[in-house]
Write an enzyme that holds these catalytic residues in place. Structure first.
Site, PDB file in Angstrom:
ATOM      1  N   GLY A  46       0.829  -1.200   0.000  1.00 15.37           N
ATOM      2  CA  GLY A  46       0.000   0.000   0.000  1.00 15.37           C
ATOM      3  C   GLY A  46       0.862   1.246   0.000  1.00 15.37           C
ATOM      4  O   GLY A  46       1.969   1.235   0.545  1.00 15.37           O
ATOM      5  N   GLN A  51       2.818   9.953   1.318  1.00 16.76           N
ATOM      6  CA  GLN A  51       4.166   9.375   1.444  1.00 16.76           C
ATOM      7  C   GLN A  51       5.116   9.820   0.334  1.00 16.76           C
ATOM      8  O   GLN A  51       6.325   9.721   0.486  1.00 16.76           O
ATOM      9  CB  GLN A  51       4.080   7.840   1.464  1.00 16.76           C
ATOM     10  CG  GLN A  51       3.377   7.294   2.692  1.00 16.76           C
ATOM     11  CD  GLN A  51       3.233   5.799   2.604  1.00 16.76           C
ATOM     12  OE1 GLN A  51       2.284   5.288   2.024  1.00 16.76           O
ATOM     13  NE2 GLN A  51       4.190   5.065   3.157  1.00 16.76           N
ATOM     14  N   CYS A  92       5.558  -0.161   7.317  1.00 17.32           N
ATOM     15  CA  CYS A  92       5.243   0.998   6.480  1.00 17.32           C
ATOM     16  C   CYS A  92       6.475   1.361   5.669  1.00 17.32           C
ATOM     17  O   CYS A  92       7.586   1.374   6.197  1.00 17.32           O
ATOM     18  CB  CYS A  92       4.845   2.168   7.377  1.00 17.32           C
ATOM     19  SG  CYS A  92       4.429   3.675   6.479  1.00 17.32           S
ATOM     20  N   LEU A  93       6.269   1.683   4.404  1.00 18.42           N
ATOM     21  CA  LEU A  93       7.401   2.096   3.566  1.00 18.42           C
ATOM     22  C   LEU A  93       8.041   3.379   4.097  1.00 18.42           C
ATOM     23  O   LEU A  93       9.210   3.637   3.808  1.00 18.42           O
ATOM     24  CB  LEU A  93       6.926   2.307   2.122  1.00 18.42           C
ATOM     25  CG  LEU A  93       6.583   1.006   1.378  1.00 18.42           C
ATOM     26  CD1 LEU A  93       5.877   1.323   0.067  1.00 18.42           C
ATOM     27  CD2 LEU A  93       7.834   0.185   1.136  1.00 18.42           C
ATOM     28  N   HIS A 134      -4.743   1.783   7.371  1.00 22.96           N
ATOM     29  CA  HIS A 134      -3.372   2.307   7.491  1.00 22.96           C
ATOM     30  C   HIS A 134      -3.138   3.430   6.472  1.00 22.96           C
ATOM     31  O   HIS A 134      -2.561   4.476   6.812  1.00 22.96           O
ATOM     32  CB  HIS A 134      -2.401   1.135   7.280  1.00 22.96           C
ATOM     33  CG  HIS A 134      -0.954   1.492   7.243  1.00 22.96           C
ATOM     34  ND1 HIS A 134      -0.058   1.068   8.208  1.00 22.96           N
ATOM     35  CD2 HIS A 134      -0.224   2.211   6.356  1.00 22.96           C
ATOM     36  CE1 HIS A 134       1.145   1.546   7.914  1.00 22.96           C
ATOM     37  NE2 HIS A 134       1.082   2.228   6.784  1.00 22.96           N
ATOM     38  N   GLU A 135      -3.598   3.233   5.245  1.00 25.78           N
ATOM     39  CA  GLU A 135      -3.369   4.248   4.194  1.00 25.78           C
ATOM     40  C   GLU A 135      -4.236   5.486   4.421  1.00 25.78           C
ATOM     41  O   GLU A 135      -3.780   6.612   4.185  1.00 25.78           O
ATOM     42  CB  GLU A 135      -3.618   3.650   2.806  1.00 25.78           C
ATOM     43  CG  GLU A 135      -2.761   2.446   2.436  1.00 25.78           C
ATOM     44  CD  GLU A 135      -1.279   2.622   2.655  1.00 25.78           C
ATOM     45  OE1 GLU A 135      -0.783   3.764   2.617  1.00 25.78           O
ATOM     46  OE2 GLU A 135      -0.602   1.600   2.907  1.00 25.78           O
ATOM     47  N   HIS A 138      -2.564   7.740   6.744  1.00 25.12           N
ATOM     48  CA  HIS A 138      -1.545   8.602   6.100  1.00 25.12           C
ATOM     49  C   HIS A 138      -2.170   9.886   5.567  1.00 25.12           C
ATOM     50  O   HIS A 138      -1.599  10.968   5.698  1.00 25.12           O
ATOM     51  CB  HIS A 138      -0.881   7.877   4.927  1.00 25.12           C
ATOM     52  CG  HIS A 138       0.230   6.946   5.305  1.00 25.12           C
ATOM     53  ND1 HIS A 138       1.359   7.374   5.965  1.00 25.12           N
ATOM     54  CD2 HIS A 138       0.394   5.622   5.089  1.00 25.12           C
ATOM     55  CE1 HIS A 138       2.180   6.332   6.142  1.00 25.12           C
ATOM     56  NE2 HIS A 138       1.614   5.251   5.629  1.00 25.12           N
TER      57      HIS A 138
END
Ligand code: QAP
Ligand code: CO
Length: 168
Positions: A46, A51, A92-93, A134-135, A138
């Site tokens: 994701g 991000q 997470c990235l 989660h996204e 963000h």
């Protein structure tokens, strides 16, 4: 197509609250394509526009085994369908190398626009439900490390700051 740079915690730009996408046009579709390329290359499941320092309410997800089921969510809204929580070891990235358990609603309903600007609704559970929540966090300037203890969060912050200094 370019692979985009991903902001990393504790970059303050990750705290920006994104604005609604006003029109689902070709520029947005190009951005979506670049976000998928960036996410698949990472590899990740994701990626939210926040991000990559684009503060519009847009995210891409693919939680399939074969990485062949791309999902686009534009201006998403989410609601829990019941009180049941589910704990999942999240990463997470933007927080590379760190994984911590987070509890979230297990059953959700999400409504969003797709890449053609058409509205759709899903009622996922499991990994997809975790990833969507989660996204969306963000897009609201929130990170999974906000759910862990201040002690753990600070350890992660210090380690990433040290890594960033070495890479500078
Ligand atoms: C969000 O996360 C997520 O630490 C997407 O070194 C997290 O794609 C959805 C990644 C948990 C569902 C459950 C993380 C890649 C990818 C790392 C990701 C790393 C390399 C994370
Ligand atoms: Co993330």
């Amino acid at each position: 197509m370019p692979i985009l740079d991903i902001l990393e915690f504790p970059d303050p730009r990750l705290r920006t609250v994104a604005k609604d996408v006003a029109s689902v046009n070709d520029a947005i579709r190009t951005l979506i394509d670049d976000m998928f390329e960036t996410m698949y290359a990472a590899p990740g499941v994701g990626l939210a526009a926040t991000q990559i320092n684009v503060h519009q309410r847009l995210m891409v997800i693919d939680t399939s085994e074969e990485q062949d089921q791309p999902l686009v969510f534009i201006n998403p809204t989410v609601a829990a369908l019941d009180e049941v929580l589910h704990e999942y070891e999240e990463g997470c990235l933007s927080v590379p190398g760190f994984y911590e358990p987070v509890s979230r609603p297990e059953h959700i309903r999400v409504t969003a626009l797709d890449r053609n600007g058409d509205r759709f609704t899903l009622e996922p559970d499991g990994l997809l439900a975790v990833c969507i929540q989660h996204e969306i966090d963000h897009l609201n300037g929130k990170l999974f490390v906000d759910y862990v203890s201040p002690l753990k969060r600070n350890r992660i912050k210090k380690k990433l700051e040290k890594a960033h200094k070495h890479n500078a």
